[in-house]
Design an enzyme around this catalytic site. Structure first.
Site, PDB file in Angstrom:
ATOM      1  N   ARG A 149      -6.953  -9.629  54.132  1.00 34.08           N
ATOM      2  CA  ARG A 149      -5.706  -8.992  53.583  1.00 34.08           C
ATOM      3  C   ARG A 149      -5.962  -7.863  52.656  1.00 34.08           C
ATOM      4  O   ARG A 149      -7.418  -7.859  52.368  1.00 34.08           O
ATOM      5  CB  ARG A 149      -5.822 -10.080  52.538  1.00 34.08           C
ATOM      6  CG  ARG A 149      -5.198 -11.684  53.548  1.00 34.08           C
ATOM      7  CD  ARG A 149      -4.801 -12.828  51.955  1.00 34.08           C
ATOM      8  NE  ARG A 149      -3.792 -14.037  52.930  1.00 34.08           N
ATOM      9  CZ  ARG A 149      -2.632 -13.716  53.147  1.00 34.08           C
ATOM     10  NH1 ARG A 149      -1.855 -13.009  53.198  1.00 34.08           N
ATOM     11  NH2 ARG A 149      -2.492 -15.483  54.110  1.00 34.08           N
ATOM     12  N   GLY A 176       3.092  -7.216  54.861  1.00 36.32           N
ATOM     13  CA  GLY A 176       2.312  -5.855  54.365  1.00 36.32           C
ATOM     14  C   GLY A 176       2.296  -5.669  55.541  1.00 36.32           C
ATOM     15  O   GLY A 176       1.408  -3.893  55.313  1.00 36.32           O
ATOM     16  N   ASP A 205       6.021 -18.062  58.163  1.00 31.60           N
ATOM     17  CA  ASP A 205       6.807 -18.307  57.155  1.00 31.60           C
ATOM     18  C   ASP A 205       7.865 -18.102  57.592  1.00 31.60           C
ATOM     19  O   ASP A 205       9.471 -18.221  57.132  1.00 31.60           O
ATOM     20  CB  ASP A 205       6.618 -17.537  55.928  1.00 31.60           C
ATOM     21  CG  ASP A 205       5.660 -18.387  54.473  1.00 31.60           C
ATOM     22  OD1 ASP A 205       5.113 -19.308  54.988  1.00 31.60           O
ATOM     23  OD2 ASP A 205       5.280 -17.307  53.715  1.00 31.60           O
ATOM     24  N   ARG A 358      -1.503 -23.509  59.967  1.00 27.03           N
ATOM     25  CA  ARG A 358      -1.765 -21.891  60.527  1.00 27.03           C
ATOM     26  C   ARG A 358      -2.688 -21.470  61.467  1.00 27.03           C
ATOM     27  O   ARG A 358      -2.493 -20.745  62.260  1.00 27.03           O
ATOM     28  CB  ARG A 358      -1.846 -20.773  59.105  1.00 27.03           C
ATOM     29  CG  ARG A 358      -3.393 -21.247  58.446  1.00 27.03           C
ATOM     30  CD  ARG A 358      -3.306 -19.854  57.191  1.00 27.03           C
ATOM     31  NE  ARG A 358      -4.346 -19.979  57.290  1.00 27.03           N
ATOM     32  CZ  ARG A 358      -4.261 -19.033  55.893  1.00 27.03           C
ATOM     33  NH1 ARG A 358      -3.652 -17.881  55.784  1.00 27.03           N
ATOM     34  NH2 ARG A 358      -5.930 -18.468  55.953  1.00 27.03           N
TER      35      ARG A 358
END
Length: 433
Positions: A149, A176, A205, A358
Site C-alpha cells: 500500500r 489509490g 469493495d 479477499r
C-alpha cells in the site's frame, strides 16, 4: 466526451489477422470513432434530441488496426498494488499471454511489491515474466508479484521505468492505485516520454465510480455466501441465537448487500451508506429484539465501514494508502447486543472472514472477466492510449480516462432497486433510527 489521451499517431499495422468487413465471420478491428452512449435512459435520449447536444459517450475497447508501438521492440511492465483481491493472478497471466501471443512482445517485466518495486531504494528486484512462469498462477489467490500500500515518489518511479526502457505499464489496483497511475502518466507527459500507463480496476469493495463492477467483487460475495450459510446454522442451532458476520466494505456496502441476496437467510444488513441508531423505539436493538421474539434467532451481516458514527472517539489513524482505519464495528455490535440482552438468555457468534474472502482464487465469473479486461488493456496500450482504464460499462467493454473514475467512490443508492431488493430479502425496516 471522456476522451482518451494518445501518445502519438499510430504508425504500425497490427499483427492480429482481423477483419474490416462486416459479414465475413471474422472479428473486426475497433475504430476510435466506435463509441457507446453512457446514459441509456429514454429520458436522456429525449433531452439530447431536444437540445441537439452530443451525448456523453465512451470509447469502445478492443484491438486497433493501426498501433503505436513496434511489438518487436516493446518492453511492458506489470504492477499490483493495494490489498489482495481474487483474480489478480488471472489479470497478470492474461496480460502476459496477450502481449506474448497476440503481439509477439518478448520482454515483460514484473514489478514486485506494488509501487515500492519502482523505487530502487526499497531493494526489490524486477522480475522477468513469460508464459511459462505465469501459466499456472490463475489457480491461486493473492498476487504472484506481491503487493504493498502507499505511493512512492512519482519522479523516481518514472526514472525506473525509463531506466528499464519500459514502453507500457499495466497497474492493477483500486482507487489509490489508479490515482497513482494518473500521476505517473502526468510525469511521463511532462518529460515528453512515450510510455503508456494503463489501469485495470481491482477492488472487492466494488467502489470504483462509473463502471459496472471491479474484478474480484463477484468472487468476494460468492466466497462469503457459504460462510453466511454456516453462520445461519449457528444462529438457528441455539435458542435466541445471534450470528454476526463482518465483511469488507470500507466506504461501500456492496459485498455485504450482495452476499445477503446470494444467501437469503440474512435478517439485517448494515452498510456504510446508511445511518442507523442502536437505541430508541425505532433503533436497531429494538428491531433485533422483535426478530428474536418472532423467530428465536437472527443473522446480521455488517460491512466494516458501517456504524462508524456510533463510536465516541472517531478514528484518525490512516493506513499506508491514506484511508482512515475504521474502528471494529463487528466487536462493537457484539458488545452492545450482549449489554442490551444482559437479562435474557442469548447466544452470540461473531465471524470475521475478511482475509479469507479477499485471498481466495477467482471464481469462474471473475476468471472470464479478468481475462477480458487484460486483453482489452493490452489492445489499448498497443494502440498508444494512455492514462485510461479498461472496464465494463452498461455491459460493454470500454476505455475510460482514469481521471473520471477517481473523482468519487461508488456507493449503494439507498433509493435504488438494488438496496430495495436487499430490504425485501431481509425484511429489515427501511430506517432504524
Amino acid at each position: 466526451m471522456f476522451r482518451i489521451e494518445q501518445l502519438g499517431e499510430p504508425k504500425f499495422k497490427s499483427p492480429l489477422q482481423l477483419s474490416t468487413v462486416r459479414g465475413d465471420k471474422i472479428f473486426n478491428f475497433i475504430k476510435d470513432s466506435d463509441r457507446l452512449v453512457l446514459d441509456l435512459s429514454l429520458e436522456h435520449y429525449n433531452q439530447i434530441l431536444h437540445t441537439g447536444e452530443e451525448p456523453p459517450s465512451l470509447e469502445k475497447a478492443g484491438p486497433r488496426q493501426d498501433i503505436f508501438y513496434d511489438p518487436k521492440k516493446v518492453t511492458a511492465a506489470i504492477v499490483t498494488c493495494g490489498g489482495l483481491c481474487p483474480g489478480i493472478n488471472n489479470v497478470i497471466r492474461g496480460v502476459v499471454m496477450a502481449l506474448h501471443y497476440f503481439y509477439g512482445v518478448k520482454r515483460i517485466i514484473g514489478v514486485p511489491y506494488g509501487y515500492e518495486g519502482l523505487n530502487p531504494e526499497k531493494g526489490h528486484k524486477l522480475v522477468e515474466l513469460s508464459p511459462d512462469n505465469v501459466k499456472e498462477i490463475h489457480q491461486f489467490g493473492g498476487t504472484f508479484l506481491g503487493s504493498s500500500r502507499g505511493g512512492q515518489d512519482v519522479s523516481i518511479m518514472v526514472d525506473t521505468l525509463e531506466a528499464n526502457n519500459v514502453d507500457m505499464l499495466f497497474a492493477i489496483g483500486g482507487d489509490g492505485t489508479l490515482k497513482g497511475v494518473n500521476a505517473i502518466g502526468e510525469e511521463i507527459k511532462k518529460r515528453n516520454a512515450q510510455i503508456s500507463v494503463v489501469g485495470i480496476p481491482k477492488t472487492i469493495d466494488n467502489d470504483i465510480d462509473l463502471i459496472d463492477e471491479s474484478f474480484g467483487f463477484e468472487t468476494a460475495f460468492d466466497v462469503a455466501s457459504p460462510i453466511i450459510r454456516d453462520a445461519h446454522n449457528e444462529a438457528t442451532g441455539a435458542y435466541n441465537g445471534i450470528a454476526i458476520v463482518k465483511l469488507m466494505g470500507r466506504d461501500s456496502g456492496f459485498i455485504a448487500a450482495s452476499a445477503a441476496l446470494a444467501m437469503p437467510v440474512v435478517n439485517f444488513v448494515l452498510i456504510p451508506e446508511m445511518d442507523f441508531s442502536l437505541e430508541g423505539e425505532n433503533g436497531f436493538l429494538k428491531a433485533l429484539e422483535a426478530r428474536l421474539v418472532r423467530k428465536k434467532h437472527a443473522l446480521i451481516v455488517v460491512a466494516e465501514g458501517a456504524g462508524q458514527h456510533l463510536f465516541e472517539e472517531k478514528s484518525t489513524v490512516k493506513d499506508a494508502s491514506g484511508n482512515i482505519k475504521h474502528s471494529d464495528i463487528g466487536l462493537f455490535l457484539k458488545a452492545k447486543i450482549e449489554e442490551h440482552f444482559a437479562d435474557k438468555d442469548i447466544t452470540i457468534k461473531y465471524i470475521d472472514p475478511s482475509y479469507i474472502v479477499r485471498s481466495a482464487p477467482a471464481n469462474s465469473g471473475d476468471s472470464v472477466y479478468t481475462n477480458r479486461l487484460a486483453y482489452h488493456a493490452v489492445h489499448g496500450a498497443m494502440a498508444g492510449k494512455t492514462k485510461f482504464m479498461a472496464c465494463k460499462v452498461n455491459n460493454q467493454y470500454v476505455y475510460i480516462p482514469i481521471s473520471e473514475v477517481t473523482k468519487k467512490r461508488k456507493k449503494i443508492d439507498l433509493e435504488g432497486e438494488f438496496w430495495f431488493s436487499v430490504l425485501q430479502s431481509t425484511g429489515q425496516p427501511f430506517f432504524m433510527g
